[in-house]
Structures are given as C-alpha cells and as structure tokens.
Design an enzyme around this catalytic site. Structure first.
Site, PDB file in Angstrom:
ATOM      1  N   HIS A   1       0.807  -1.222   0.000  1.00  0.00           N
ATOM      2  CA  HIS A   1       0.000   0.000   0.000  1.00  0.00           C
ATOM      3  C   HIS A   1       0.843   1.275   0.000  1.00  0.00           C
ATOM      4  O   HIS A   1       0.322   2.357   0.257  1.00  0.00           O
ATOM      5  CB  HIS A   1      -0.956   0.008   1.201  1.00  0.00           C
ATOM      6  CG  HIS A   1      -1.974  -1.073   1.117  1.00  0.00           C
ATOM      7  ND1 HIS A   1      -2.740  -1.461   2.175  1.00  0.00           N
ATOM      8  CD2 HIS A   1      -2.340  -1.885   0.092  1.00  0.00           C
ATOM      9  CE1 HIS A   1      -3.530  -2.448   1.820  1.00  0.00           C
ATOM     10  NE2 HIS A   1      -3.307  -2.724   0.553  1.00  0.00           N
TER      11      HIS A   1
ATOM     12  N   ILE B   1       1.016   7.025   0.410  1.00  0.00           N
ATOM     13  CA  ILE B   1       0.494   5.938   1.226  1.00  0.00           C
ATOM     14  C   ILE B   1      -0.999   5.794   0.982  1.00  0.00           C
ATOM     15  O   ILE B   1      -1.740   6.780   1.046  1.00  0.00           O
ATOM     16  CB  ILE B   1       0.717   6.220   2.733  1.00  0.00           C
ATOM     17  CG1 ILE B   1       2.186   6.589   2.981  1.00  0.00           C
ATOM     18  CG2 ILE B   1       0.308   5.025   3.580  1.00  0.00           C
ATOM     19  CD1 ILE B   1       2.399   7.328   4.267  1.00  0.00           C
ATOM     20  N   CYS B   2      -1.419   4.588   0.703  1.00  0.00           N
ATOM     21  CA  CYS B   2      -2.846   4.344   0.517  1.00  0.00           C
ATOM     22  C   CYS B   2      -3.417   3.914   1.860  1.00  0.00           C
ATOM     23  O   CYS B   2      -3.354   2.755   2.236  1.00  0.00           O
ATOM     24  CB  CYS B   2      -3.054   3.255  -0.542  1.00  0.00           C
ATOM     25  SG  CYS B   2      -4.775   2.826  -0.779  1.00  0.00           S
ATOM     26  N   LEU B   3      -3.946   4.880   2.594  1.00  0.00           N
ATOM     27  CA  LEU B   3      -4.472   4.601   3.929  1.00  0.00           C
ATOM     28  C   LEU B   3      -5.713   5.470   4.105  1.00  0.00           C
ATOM     29  O   LEU B   3      -5.637   6.698   4.019  1.00  0.00           O
ATOM     30  CB  LEU B   3      -3.401   4.934   4.988  1.00  0.00           C
ATOM     31  CG  LEU B   3      -3.785   4.725   6.446  1.00  0.00           C
ATOM     32  CD1 LEU B   3      -4.076   3.260   6.742  1.00  0.00           C
ATOM     33  CD2 LEU B   3      -2.678   5.220   7.372  1.00  0.00           C
TER      34      LEU B   3
ATOM     35  N   TRP C   1      -8.453   7.908  -4.003  1.00  0.00           N
ATOM     36  CA  TRP C   1      -8.074   6.579  -3.535  1.00  0.00           C
ATOM     37  C   TRP C   1      -9.268   5.670  -3.432  1.00  0.00           C
ATOM     38  O   TRP C   1     -10.368   6.104  -3.143  1.00  0.00           O
ATOM     39  CB  TRP C   1      -7.389   6.681  -2.165  1.00  0.00           C
ATOM     40  CG  TRP C   1      -6.132   7.470  -2.197  1.00  0.00           C
ATOM     41  CD1 TRP C   1      -5.996   8.799  -1.942  1.00  0.00           C
ATOM     42  CD2 TRP C   1      -4.822   6.989  -2.499  1.00  0.00           C
ATOM     43  NE1 TRP C   1      -4.680   9.177  -2.064  1.00  0.00           N
ATOM     44  CE2 TRP C   1      -3.931   8.093  -2.398  1.00  0.00           C
ATOM     45  CE3 TRP C   1      -4.310   5.738  -2.831  1.00  0.00           C
ATOM     46  CZ2 TRP C   1      -2.570   7.971  -2.640  1.00  0.00           C
ATOM     47  CZ3 TRP C   1      -2.947   5.618  -3.061  1.00  0.00           C
ATOM     48  CH2 TRP C   1      -2.092   6.743  -2.966  1.00  0.00           C
TER      49      TRP C   1
END
Lengths: 545, 152
Positions: B83, B90-92, B145
């Site tokens: 991620h 950052i894919c959060l 996202w």
C-alpha cells in the site's frame, strides 16, 4: 388541512367572486396541480384519511392525494379541463412546500415506527424516503436497522454541557470545566467551538443530515436537532443547512426533480415510472415557465421518447461537421463514385475522372435530358431512379440522416427565429394599435399566433427524430401525412404572422390569422394525440436502438 | 495562514510528541515550521520491517484538524509495502476520506506502523511504476483513492 388552492388564493377571499375564481382555474391549466401551500406543515393525520376528492369542506386540496404513491392522483380542482392524451400528472413545489412535504412524510411515519421524531426523520433519509423498504426492515429487525443508520430510537435531546474538569476536547485539546461541549449517544465529547467549525465545514461542502460524530470511525449521526443547535448563531450557514436538507430530499427521490432552468428553485413531483418513459414522455411545465422532460431533464421533446432523444443528440454530436459538410455539399459520381462538389454552373455535370455526364438534380444520365438544360423534372424517371439507387448504401443512410437532420435543424432554427418574431410582432401590434385605432386586446391574436407557432415548431422538430428511427411501412406514411399537414399549416401561419399588414383589411387579416391559428392548433393536437396513442399501442416499428 | 485553532492544536500535539512520545518507534526529527514536520518511524520488532528506519513528512493544511494532513514517506528509502508507492504515497483511508478531526499526527504514525507490522510479504503495489510516473511529486491528496483491502 390547507385551505389554499393551487394558485395560492384562499377560498374565503374569493367566496363572493366565484366567477373570477373559476376563471383562474381555467387559466393555469388542467394537470398542473401546483403544490399546496405551507399550511400543510400543521399536519393532521385523521382528516387526511377521511377526506375524499370533491366532498370535503376542507377546501379543494387534499394532502392524502399528494402523498398517494400510486401516481395517478385524481385531479382535485372542480372545473378541470380534461387531460390531453400526451399530458402527465405532476405537481410543482416551492422550497417552502418541499420543507412541508418532508415534515408531512416524517409525521406520518413517526407513529408507525414508534420512535422519536428525530430518529424517524434520519431513518427516512437513510432509506432515501422509501417508506415501504424502511417499514419492512424496521419490522424485521428494528435495532439493526437503527444501528446501521447510526441511530438510536430515543436519543436524548442534544445539549451543550459544561462543568466537567476532566473534559478535554480531542480536536483542539482545550480542557477544563469552563469549556462547553457536546456529546452524542456514542459518548465522544468535543468542545462546542470545534463542533461548530466541523459542522460548518461539512455544511459548506453540501452535507446535511449525513454529518456524523467527528470521532474516528464513529458512525453516529449528529442529527438535525443537534445541527440546528450548533448553527443557531450563524444564519447563513443555517440557511445553507436547511437548503442542503431539501436538496438531498429532492435528489434522493426518484419521483422528484429540480427544474433545470437557471436560478429556478421549484421542484417537480411526477410519478410516471421510468419503465413508461419509452412510450410516455413526461413533459412538465414549471411555474417559472420552463417546459422540460421529467425523465431526461432535457427541454420539452414531445413527441419523441427520451431514449430516442438521447440517441439522436449523441448522433448529431458524433457525426462530425466534416462528414455533414461533405454530405450536404457533395455528391458521388454515379459511375466512379468520386466525390464531387458543385461550386457553380448548371446542372449538367461531367465527372472529371470518368467523364460521365449526369444531371446534378436527379443524378440520371444527362443524355436523357434533351434540351431542358436548367430544369430537371425527371426525378422519378426509371433511369434516374436506377442511377440514384446505385449510390452506395452508406451514403444513402447518411443522406437519410441528413434529410431528417436538416428538417430537425430547420425547425430548431425557426424556433429561435420565433423569439425574434415575437419582438417584431410586438412592434406590429403597436403599429396596428396606433394606425388602426385598435385596442390592446384586439391585437393580442398576433401574440397568440406566435405562441402557437413556437409550440408547433418544437413538436415538429422532434417528429423528425421519431421519423428518422421509424421503420418505413404504411403506418409511417400515415404518420408523415399528419406531420406534413401540421408542417404546412405552421409555415402558412408563419407567413401570415410575419407580414400581417398587407393588402387586406385588418379584419380580414385578423380573421385569417385567427382561423389559421385555430387550425394549426387542432392539427397539433391531432398529431400529438395520434403519436401518443400510437406509441402506447406499439403502432410503429422503430429501428432497434 | 494557520488558523488559531490549528496553531493551538499543533502546538499541543508537538509538545505532546516531544514530551511523551507514544513509543520508542516514533520520534520527531524536525519541525522547521509549525505546519511541516518530519517524524521517524522504526519498524516494530518481530515484523518484516523490524529495525528499519523510515521518515514520514507531515504537511498540515491551514484548516487542520478539520482537513487531513498530507503524509508521505520521504528520504532515501521508502518501505516496500503493497500500500505504499515508491514515491512515498500511502494508501491509507484515514489520511483521506476517513479522516477525523479527532485523529492526530501521532495516531497516524501508529496506524502506519501497524500497517507495516501486519504486512506478510514485502512487495510493491500493483502498477506502482505507472502511478509514480503519473503523480510524480504531486500531493497524494489529489489522488482519488479506493480502499479495498482491510487486511494489511
């Protein structure tokens, strides 16, 4: 119940002037049951269920008719003109009436669900106002239904508290007993300032009832009461909040839509189901005068159905101007198929490539034309027909498209000119008034004629779209006959209106125009009625779209 | 300009972080200005990232904490993680749509640490190269996202 009729006139006001009152009704038209006034906010459930159209003394308008979801609500005003075949039922609401409508639905659901007003309102919104689904889910598992929506059945009234020394706001880290704070049923506490900023931000982003507790991953809804409490000091944001609530109401319901006209704040309720849009065109006319299709929100496109309209518009957009230009301005040599642009000269064409000689008009061989150099009347001669038939198929289909497009476009342009015509007409009217000492009312026939003209232009325009997709058969011939009748009459009326003061006397002119207007109107109604029933009976075959 | 709320809030967060760091794995490196911090995180013991040192850069918007901070990995090494893109994005979810004003920089660090800890295989995200080429050094907040993996 509200004692207002649709024009906003109170019954009592017009008691002693009944004649004028009924005239008013005639005026604004048959099916446009314009929403009831704000009186409905004081809702009375009992009287609703008892009232019946036309018998109650409550007034001419009944809330339960409005709330009836079946769609075919009865016309509720006494002397209503019979609905035309192509007209649909609809209602117009102003923002105030929309607000009242929401209150009404919530008030009706509240006793059914047996939960607080606040929870009912939010639950309804969570279910996009689909009352049946809500009741079904609620009756099978009430707790789960509420929890899923982030609600509790009886939330304590929200209030700003203070005086807890241990309080510390998780947003701004302010602490102490002086700080006022708010906590929802989830127990997450935030200071009132932070809450207010948070809610304001959300409201300005367009949110309303979906605002939830600011704590991470907490789904508990803030609720309408709490939002109002927090925003009480800021009128602009508060107004925006209420606006967002109404906006989400109209947007969430399939049976409601905003009038697409710029700056128009009315909404329309129409119950023609999506499945019927292929045969019924749900055209509505807003109080602001904008007439549009409830289905696709495009301008009034009677009598072509929505799916056809979108296909057509797409096609008009796709077919690039270049190909249109080539089609309009060039032809193919019958023999060698090279593309030829005629930029002057007579109809006697000699193909530069193959030296074939032909007539530009009929595309037949020139040898058969004899001495009629400038005049071709051989369009239907066999050899000309053959020559034309040999034109490649793609070109033919493009030609077909252009045929309909030109006519469609012509009416669109003419409709634009009609607006100009109105200005000229007004000048003409003034002139007539002055020169011939006529009264204002006596020259209104001109304006009426222009109105008829523009309505017919719009209808004619869309009949060409219908005709384009219609498969050729005997029924289509009948359709085209009707169409050409109206078209001819419309053009004649146009001619009369454009130059009203000619050789004839005013009385003659007036009689002619009025006669023609009436005739055109009758033709128009005939055509529309015919198309409407035809569509419903599947009388025509359409190219598979 | 930072608002009064964000200034107050950032001051408090900063003090908190200096005085009581949440764990030895999170350490404030620098704060040139109040709205731009660098925090070092060290991979938790007994995980794939144990003892690996990474630098997170926080940029706080003016209406922080109502709006989320922009958080990216900076420096020479960016953790290889399904991620985390190689440009540091950052894919959060909590950094974007799921942001809550009650979250803090510290909470974000802990979340990222736990994201690293729960990873079972060091591999870059799918189509990392394309994404990096397209976004370059733009703010990850401009990316829209989609969060579909709840496990790592």
């Amino acid at each position: 119940m509200s004692g207002y009729n649709s024009d906003g006139f109170m019954d009592e006001d017009y008691d002693d002037d009944a004649f004028e009152y009924s005239e008013e009704e005639e005026e604004f038209g048959h099916n446009a049951i314009i929403g009831n006034s704000a009186g409905a906010s004081q809702l009375n459930n009992e009287s609703q269920t008892e009232t019946q159209p036309g018998v109650s003394a409550d007034g001419p308008f009944y809330e339960n008719d409005l709330l009836d979801d079946t769609g075919d609500f009865e016309p509720v005003l006494g002397s209503i003109k019979k609905k035309k075949a192509w007209e649909v039922d609809y209602m117009i609401y102003d923002p105030e009436e929309l607000r009242a409508k929401q209150v009404n639905i919530a008030a009706r659901m509240e006793p059914l669900l047996g939960i607080s007003k606040e929870a009912t309102r939010l639950l309804l919104r969570h279910y996009f106002w689909k009352e049946e689904n809500l009741i079904e889910d609620y009756l099978s598992d009430s707790e789960r239904t509420l929890a899923k929506a982030g609600l509790t059945a009886y939330p304590p009234p929200p209030e700003l508290k203070s005086g807890d020394e241990n309080f510390s706001c998780a947003i701004c880290y302010t602490d102490g007993a002086d700080e006022s704070y708010l906590a929802l049923t989830c127990g997450h506490r935030f200071c009132s300032d932070c809450y207010r900023t948070y809610v304001t931000g959300k409201v300005l982003e367009g949110d309303s009832w979906r605002i939830h507790c600011p704590a991470p991953k907490c789904k508990v809804l803030l609720g309408i009461t709490a939002s109002r409490l927090l925003l009480a000091q800021d009128n602009t944001v508060m107004e925006r909040y209420e606006e967002n609530l109404t906006r989400s109401f109209v947007n969430d319901l399939d049976t409601f839509a905003w009038c697409p006209a710029p700056n128009c704040e009315y909404a329309i309720e129409c119950h023609v189901p999506r499945t019927a849009w292929a045969t019924t065109i749900p055209v509505v006319e807003c109080k602001c005068g904008n007439s549009f299709c409830f289905g696709c929100k495009f301008d009034n496109h009677l009598p072509a159905p929505c799916y056809m309209v979108s296909r057509w518009l797409q096609k008009c957009k796709d077919d690039s101007e270049t190909s249109n230009w080539i089609k309009v301005n060039t032809k193919e040599c019958v023999k060698c198929k090279s593309t030829i642009e005629k930029n002057g000269g007579c109809n006697h064409m000699t193909c530069r490539d193959c030296h074939y000689e032909f007539c530009w008009i009929c595309m037949g061989p020139w040898s058969e034309h004899g001495q009629q150099f400038y005049n071709c009347n051989r369009f239907n001669e066999d050899s000309s027909k053959e020559a034309r038939e040999s034109i490649s198929k793609t070109r033919q289909s493009l030609e077909r498209y252009i045929h309909y497009f030109t006519r469609y476009n012509n009416h669109e342009q003419s409709a634009k000119l009609a607006r100009k015509l109105l200005a000229t007409t007004e000048k003409n009217m003034e002139q007539m008034q002055r020169e011939l000492a006529l009264s204002w009312i006596e020259v209104q026939f001109l304006r009426d004629a222009v109105d008829v003209l523009s309505v017919c232009r719009s209808t004619l325009k869309w009949t060409y779209v219908l005709a384009y997709y219609m498969v050729a058969d005997n029924q289509k011939i009948i359709f085209e006959d009707n169409q050409s009748d109206l078209e001819m009459a419309t053009e004649q009326l146009n001619g009369l209106v454009e130059d009203p003061i000619g050789q004839d006397t005013v009385d003659d002119i007036k009689r002619k125009i009025m006669d023609k207007s009436t005739y055109v109107k009758t033709r128009w109604e005939t055509l529309l009625r015919d198309i409407t029933t035809g569509l419903q009976e599947n009388r025509w075959q359409f190219e598979t779209l | 300009m930072l608002t009064a709320l964000s200034t107050k809030r950032l001051m408090r967060e900063l003090n908190q972080l200096i005085k009581n760091p949440p764990s030895s794995h999170v350490r404030l490196l620098s704060h040139e200005t109040l709205d731009k911090w660098k925090i070092q995180i060290i991979g938790a013991d007994e995980t794939l990232y144990a003892d690996e040192k990474y630098i997170l850069q926080f940029k706080f918007p003016n209406d922080y904490p109502l709006e989320s901070p922009e958080v990216v990995f900076v420096g020479d090494c960016v953790p290889v993680h399904p991620h985390i893109y190689s440009n540091g994005h950052i894919c959060l979810s909590i950094l974007y749509q799921q942001w809550s004003p009650a979250l803090t920089a510290e909470a974000v660090c802990i979340s990222i640490l736990s994201m690293l800890s729960s990873c079972t295989q060091k591999k870059p995200p799918k189509r990392d190269a394309i994404y990096v080429k397209r976004t370059k050094t733009a703010s990850p907040k401009k990316t829209s996202w989609r969060f579909d993996d709840d496990n790592v």
